[in-house]
Scaffold this active site. Structure first.
Site, PDB file in Angstrom:
ATOM      1  N   HIS A 177       0.837  -1.199   0.000  1.00  0.00           N
ATOM      2  CA  HIS A 177       0.000   0.000   0.000  1.00  0.00           C
ATOM      3  C   HIS A 177       0.875   1.253   0.000  1.00  0.00           C
ATOM      4  CE1 HIS A 177      -2.967  -2.951   1.489  1.00  0.00           C
ATOM      5  NE2 HIS A 177      -3.903  -2.100   1.129  1.00  0.00           N
ATOM      6  N   HIS A 220      -0.288  -3.210   8.738  1.00  0.00           N
ATOM      7  CA  HIS A 220       1.163  -3.291   8.640  1.00  0.00           C
ATOM      8  C   HIS A 220       1.801  -2.791   9.929  1.00  0.00           C
ATOM      9  CE1 HIS A 220       1.855  -4.495   4.473  1.00  0.00           C
ATOM     10  NE2 HIS A 220       0.841  -3.728   4.129  1.00  0.00           N
ATOM     11  N   ASP A 224       7.198  -1.895   8.415  1.00  0.00           N
ATOM     12  CA  ASP A 224       6.780  -2.174   7.036  1.00  0.00           C
ATOM     13  C   ASP A 224       6.609  -0.878   6.253  1.00  0.00           C
ATOM     14  OD1 ASP A 224       6.595  -4.779   7.931  1.00  0.00           O
ATOM     15  OD2 ASP A 224       4.425  -4.708   8.188  1.00  0.00           O
TER      16      ASP A 224
END
Length: 318
Positions: A177, A220, A224
């Site tokens: 993302h 996440h 990350d």
């Protein structure tokens, strides 16, 4: 967001130049990106059954409780960022160059993400992993049909998962993302014409909101998102630093020129004059459509052909 691009000057030889579209290069880079994306989803299909289910400690998690609603907002921010990048592709004068550069950068990042996911398996960070994640299969009931079904599902959904249903878990290090949001912000900020510079703040704001949502929803870990920002900015900067080297000779003799992957970059950029390209918007195919509808076009072409023939005759006589 990461780089200051105000007051830039494109290379003089790029001003008003029509850069070659080279659609075969776009096709090859698009295939590379597709393979990189599919490798991500294949890795997730495999990792899901072996990754742990106990969440790891995270500094932000210890401060903010899980906000399940934020995942939907985060997905929306990814869509907005990707949409802004696509709009730039459509209206940029040198869209072919921008598209192939962008697709290659994203492909490299997704390849790195696949390697990262396969090397280190982080457990999902949800409070209720067993509720949010699908059941794991053991060695006796795992078969290739299940893997292929998962891969096909992820391919159809382009990596998105239904947050109302149980999900495949384990694709954490690093955040896909965030990769999409940050690269969209960088591309829009770098290739916007000067008079539209203020528009770069929109994808940057979307990215900031989206990255926050990825962490507070516990989709996440903080690491990350941090690694995704760092790697995306690094790959983007290296590619464009190579493009901005003044001459082809300097490119080959530079430190970047000795890196294997930049042999591909050299091929992609071989017909683009070194330096920054001119950032200018245009209505797609407007000139071609206008020429086709212009009733005087045939007469101008005939006059041009006659002039060329006359010039050739004079040269032969001389």
């Amino acid at each position: 967001m990461f780089f200051h691009t105000d007051g830039y000057s494109p290379c003089p030889s790029q001003m008003g130049a029509d850069l070659p579209a080279e659609p075969h290069k776009i096709a090859i880079v698009a295939i590379f990106l597709a393979v990189a994306g599919i490798s991500n989803w294949a890795a997730l299909a495999y990792i899901h059954d072996i990754v742990g289910r106990e969440p790891l400690p995270d500094f932000i998690f210890s401060l903010i409780p899980q906000q399940a609603w934020a995942l939907r907002l985060g997905d929306l921010m990814v869509t907005f960022c990707a949409g802004s990048m696509i709009l730039l592709f459509i209206f940029h004068k040198h869209r072919a160059v921008v598209i192939r550069r962008s697709l290659f950068i994203i492909g490299v990042l997704y390849t790195l993400r696949t390697l990262s996911m396969m090397c280190t398996h982080l457990p999902p960070g949800y409070d209720d992993n067993n509720t949010r994640c699908r059941e794991q299969l053991n060695g006796t009931n795992i078969n290739w049909k299940i893997y292929f079904s998962r891969l096909l599902e992820q391919t159809i959904r382009v990596g998105f998962q239904d947050i109302e249903d149980k999900m495949l878990c384990g694709d954490l290090l690093f955040s896909g993302h965030t990769l999409v949001m940050v690269v969209s912000s960088l591309i829009v900020g770098y290739y916007l014409p000067e008079k539209y510079r203020y528009l770069r703040f929109f994808p940057q704001a979307f990215s900031a909101i989206g990255m926050t949502c990825m962490i507070v929803s516990r989709t996440h870990y903080t690491i990350d998102v941090f690694f995704a920002c760092l790697l995306t900015a690094g790959v983007f900067a290296l590619y464009h630093a190579f493009c901005e080297i003044d001459t082809y000779r300097e490119r080959k003799n530079s430190v970047l020129g000795n890196v294997v992957v930049f042999a591909v970059v050299q091929w992609l950029e071989e017909n683009v004059v070194p330096g920054r390209i001119e950032n200018k918007f245009e209505i797609p195919f407007y000139e071609k459509i206008r020429n086709c509808l212009d009733p005087t076009r045939r007469q101008r072409n005939a006059d041009s052909n006659l002039s060329n023939s006359s010039s050739a005759a004079v040269i032969e006589t001389v």
